[in-house]
Design an enzyme around this catalytic site. Structure first.
Site, PDB file in Angstrom:
ATOM      1  CD  GLN A 179      -8.256  -4.328   1.858  1.00 42.93           C
ATOM      2  OE1 GLN A 179      -8.565  -3.180   1.890  1.00 42.93           O
ATOM      3  NE2 GLN A 179      -8.548  -5.282   0.621  1.00 42.93           N
ATOM      4  NE  ARG A 186      -0.410  -8.030  -1.871  1.00 44.82           N
ATOM      5  CZ  ARG A 186      -0.998  -7.006  -1.431  1.00 44.82           C
ATOM      6  NH1 ARG A 186      -0.179  -5.963  -0.913  1.00 44.82           N
ATOM      7  NH2 ARG A 186      -2.270  -6.737  -1.345  1.00 44.82           N
ATOM      8  CD  GLU A 201     -10.731  -8.333   0.070  1.00 43.81           C
ATOM      9  OE1 GLU A 201     -10.354  -7.010  -0.158  1.00 43.81           O
ATOM     10  OE2 GLU A 201     -11.736  -8.880  -0.384  1.00 43.81           O
ATOM     11  N   GLY A 218      -6.933  -3.369 -17.247  1.00 50.11           N
ATOM     12  CA  GLY A 218      -7.670  -2.549 -16.640  1.00 50.11           C
ATOM     13  C   GLY A 218      -8.422  -2.911 -15.363  1.00 50.11           C
ATOM     14  CG  ASN A 219     -10.227  -2.073 -11.320  1.00 41.78           C
ATOM     15  OD1 ASN A 219     -10.331  -3.108 -10.852  1.00 41.78           O
ATOM     16  ND2 ASN A 219     -10.797  -1.039 -10.835  1.00 41.78           N
ATOM     17  CB  SER A 236     -14.309   1.067  -9.654  1.00 34.77           C
ATOM     18  OG  SER A 236     -15.020   1.280  -8.306  1.00 34.77           O
ATOM     19  CG  HIS A 296     -14.248  -5.643  -6.559  1.00 36.18           C
ATOM     20  ND1 HIS A 296     -13.892  -4.362  -6.642  1.00 36.18           N
ATOM     21  CD2 HIS A 296     -13.155  -6.084  -6.095  1.00 36.18           C
ATOM     22  CE1 HIS A 296     -12.452  -4.278  -6.390  1.00 36.18           C
ATOM     23  NE2 HIS A 296     -12.053  -5.201  -6.003  1.00 36.18           N
ATOM     24  CG  ASP A 356      -2.256  -9.447  -5.060  1.00 32.01           C
ATOM     25  OD1 ASP A 356      -3.144  -8.877  -5.520  1.00 32.01           O
ATOM     26  OD2 ASP A 356      -2.014  -9.215  -3.757  1.00 32.01           O
ATOM     27  CG  HIS A 371      -7.931   0.085  -2.577  1.00 31.69           C
ATOM     28  ND1 HIS A 371      -7.447  -0.104  -1.299  1.00 31.69           N
ATOM     29  CD2 HIS A 371      -8.635  -1.223  -2.897  1.00 31.69           C
ATOM     30  CE1 HIS A 371      -7.584  -1.249  -0.679  1.00 31.69           C
ATOM     31  NE2 HIS A 371      -7.918  -1.981  -2.000  1.00 31.69           N
ATOM     32  CG  ASN A 372     -12.615   4.089  -6.632  1.00 36.86           C
ATOM     33  OD1 ASN A 372     -11.520   4.460  -6.509  1.00 36.86           O
ATOM     34  ND2 ASN A 372     -13.327   3.713  -7.390  1.00 36.86           N
TER      35      ASN A 372
END
Length: 728
Positions: free
Chosen positions: A228, A103, A300, A515-516, A518, A34, A256, A82-83
């Site tokens: 969270q 954030r 977190e 990007g991101n 996952s 991650h 953040d 946020h899978n």
């Protein structure tokens, strides 16, 4: 939490000793998939993050990318997933996904002005999938509405392979002036590290490692502590406090607190700046008693920011935090280059490691991949045209998503010039009199059928959505979702979507600025489809855009007919239509090859020409053709203005079903008062076919190969409102 044996050996070799428990936990989280992108980073060099116009100010690697609209007006772009949290706790998982990407925007000095959400769930008929769907939408709506950031676009897709692992991909666009820009790179030894925002509790512990493994069958109970809990009202205060801090130039760098909490944020800041740090963990303002060093480091808890502040500004920063009723802790200071990242707790050293090694030292994975096999056999279902039309129109994938976006406040902030429900939203950037068009989404049917060409199609469709509103594509961010990369077939599909998306964006000359990734989106029900969510922005002069619905030309009380043109349809031009990856085959089963997007050399001219035509005074409406094919596009365009359309298979290789339901991208339907001008514009670029006229009936009359379908607007609305009916 425990560090893998191979990684443990590397850490021992680097430190010359066994790591402390807190150090081991830090390495386990910061070296997770991650955070470290160990399986995907070797592939991401395929993306071009620069552009010829030099509008990219900050590219990949920070909390968000920064792109210049003018010399003095910048936007930020970010996207995250946020899978896993959204499977375990759909409401809080989705809500905190919104909070996190907002954030990320704040940390660059920007004010968030728009959100998009791209959501993927199992079959709409599945009760658990609906539970997740409703909870995710509620979480996004409650959080976004409460913080006053409009959710203006996105997508929703249903596919049985998401039943054990839904996807929640959220993008945010922010606005800032050039002089307010800050980054996450620590600047100067001797400056303080200041933590502002919510108290630190035990929620979200191990969230980074939790996101880096497959979901287990009992994840909804066992993994709930890793999710969270959000507090949007504190986030709103943090947004306004951040504005004040930036206005008064009190911040040197910012990060953040997301994955791996304080440990992740502070380590990455220090490593980027080539400095060290000394942090006193007991000084962190805490929500729960008796928290230990590891919990403080890795929690977190949401709505927290870490700022670098010069010593002379600390008291003013405290005063700003107090004004907005936020916690504020001076937790340590930056130390000289070459110093270690050191954390103490009640006077004892619990972490003492090289910051760069902790943040960037994870070894990359060398994984086996198997190239996906593509369907090349054609076995098409034979259905009555009326049955096929109504089934495809009513599918949850192509039906109206009004139930979703009407729950979002998409007009707060007074910048939304074109609202959800169109090909793209348009935001008014008054500071430079620019319209900013935003589109986001993917299509798992396409990328399941043909990962490489499906991802290329996603990119071209997203750019077409912008161009249909008269906006020139400017930049993009992506969220690359895949299953377990240790499975060669899964990793092969993931590699294919990376390459497909990268090559298509290069064809479009659109830099991918951030990007991101996952991975490990796998469960007992199997891996998800490879899913490349793309969020793209484009710019235009002014804020007006042609609608996606037919309008006609009003003269007193009469409505003159507009001419309806289909642009770019290769089947109407005589090529065989291919139904692979279509909603039609998803409804009735069957097989066919995937049509694929335009050839690389044809893409720029198509997008540029469409942008110009959409801005012409004679253009009344423009709508992209994609999900559900031409049938769905024409039905969506019917308003009080109806249409009489004739599609002929004569001289083509396509059946009536193929003409109506194939999903070749790079097509639009245009309503115009000057069809000759449109033909001239696209001459030598792509074919243009005149298929009918608009009228004042409010009906769609659709004749295909001599067979006629007729539906009025209310019937179409009823067919397309399945989600509304079944969830209201």
């Amino acid at each position: 939490m425990s560090l893998a044996p191979a990684d443990y050996g590397l850490v021992v070799s680097e430190l010359g000793r066994d790591p402390t428990p807190a150090e081991e936990a830090l390495f386990e989280n910061l070296w997770s998939e991650h955070c470290a992108y160990r399986s995907s980073q070797p592939l991401l060099s395929a993306f071009d993050s620069d552009d010829d116009s030099q509008s990219v100010v900050v590219g990949p690697g920070d909390d968000a990318a920064v792109v210049a609209l003018t010399d003095s007006t910048y936007i930020t772009m970010g996207i995250e997933s946020h899978n896993h949290p959204s499977y375990v706790d759909p409401y809080d998982g989705a809500a905190t996904g919104v909070g996190g990407i907002v954030r990320d925007t704040l940390s660059m000095g920007a004010y968030p002005i728009a959100l998009t959400d791209s959501l993927y769930f199992g079959s709409f008929e599945d009760e658990h999938s609906r539970y997740l769907f409703e909870g995710v939408v509620e979480g996004i709506a409650d959080y976004g509405n409460s913080i006053g950031v409009p959710t203006i676009g996105g997508s929703v897709d249903f596919h049985p392979d998401y039943e054990g692992n839904p996807l929640v991909n959220v993008a945010c666009v922010g606005l800032l002036s050039s002089e307010r820009l800050v980054t996450a790179e620590a600047q100067t030894a001797g400056n303080a590290l200041v933590l502002i925002g919510n108290t630190t509790g035990r929620d979200g512990l191990g969230g980074a490692s939790f996101a880096s493994e497959d979901l287990s069958e009992d994840a909804e109970t066992e993994d709930r502590p890793a999710v969270q809990v959000g507090d949007p009202y504190t986030e709103k205060l943090l947004i306004e406090a951040n504005e004040t801090l930036m206005d008064e130039e009190l911040v040197e760098a910012a990060r953040d607190l997301g994955a791996a909490g304080l440990g992740g944020a502070s380590t990455e800041m220090v490593a980027k700046g080539g400095l060290g740090a000394r942090i006193e963990l007991e000084k962190v303002h805490q929500r729960e008693p008796n928290m230990n060093a590891l919990e403080i480091l890795l929690a977190e808890s949401q709505e927290r920011m870490c700022y670098e502040v010069a010593p002379e500004n600390i008291e003013r920063v405290r005063a700003v935090a107090e004004r907005y009723q936020l916690g504020c802790s001076v937790i340590g200071e930056l130390t000289e280059s070459g110093s270690n990242y050191v954390c103490t707790f009640d006077g004892s050293v619990v972490v003492d490691v090289p910051a760069e090694y902790l943040a960037d030292g994870a070894p990359m994975n060398d994984l086996e991949s198997v190239q996906p096999e593509l369907e090349d056999q054609s076995d098409l279902p034979d259905r009555a045209l009326e049955t096929a039309f109504e089934s495809v129109l009513a599918s949850p994938n192509t039906a109206s998503k009004r139930w979703v976006y009407r729950q979002y406040d998409h007009e707060v902030g007074t910048r939304t010039a074109l609202r959800p429900g169109d090909d793209a939203a348009v935001m008014a950037i008054y500071e430079c009199e620019t319209g900013l068009a935003i589109a986001a989404g993917s299509n798992p049917l396409w990328t399941s059928a043909a990962p490489y060409d499906g991802a290329r199609a996603v990119a071209l469709e997203t750019a077409t959505n912008l161009a249909a509103k008269g906006a020139q594509p400017l930049a993009a961010v992506d969220c690359l979702n895949g299953g377990n990369p240790e499975t060669p077939e899964v990793y092969g599909g993931f590699k294919a979507i990376v390459d497909g998306l990268a090559h298509a964006c290069s064809d479009l000359s659109v830099p991918v600025v951030g990007g991101n990734v996952s991975l490990y989106n796998d469960s007992a029900s199997g891996p998800i489809p490879p899913t490349p969510t793309l969020a793209m922005v484009g710019t235009k002069d002014g804020y007006d855009a042609p609608p996606c619905g037919f309008t006609g030309v009003e003269t007193n009380t009469d409505t003159e007919a507009g001419t309806i043109l289909v642009v770019g349809d290769r089947a109407l031009a005589g090529d065989r239509a291919k139904l692979g990856g279509s909603e039609y085959l998803a409804q009735f089963e069957g097989s066919d090859a995937f049509p694929g997007p335009l050839d690389s050399e044809d893409v720029p001219a198509f997008v540029d020409t469409l942008t110009a035509v959409a801005n012409a005074a004679s253009t009344l409406a423009v709508h992209d053709v994609s999900h559900g094919g031409l049938a769905v596009t024409l039905a969506e365009m019917v308003t009080d203005t109806g249409a009489d359309v004739t599609l002929s298979c004569e001289g083509t290789k396509a059946s009536a079903a193929e003409l109506l339901f194939h999903e070749q991208v790079g097509r639009v339907v245009i309503e115009t008062t000057d069809p000759d001008a449109v033909r001239t514009a696209f001459d030598g670029v792509t074919p243009v076919h005149e298929v009918g006229q608009t009228d004042g009936t409010g009906e769609l009359t659709l004749s295909v190969n001599g067979e006629t379908l007729r539906y009025d607007k209310s019937t179409i609305r009823d067919i397309r409102s399945r989600i509304d009916r079944e969830l209201d």
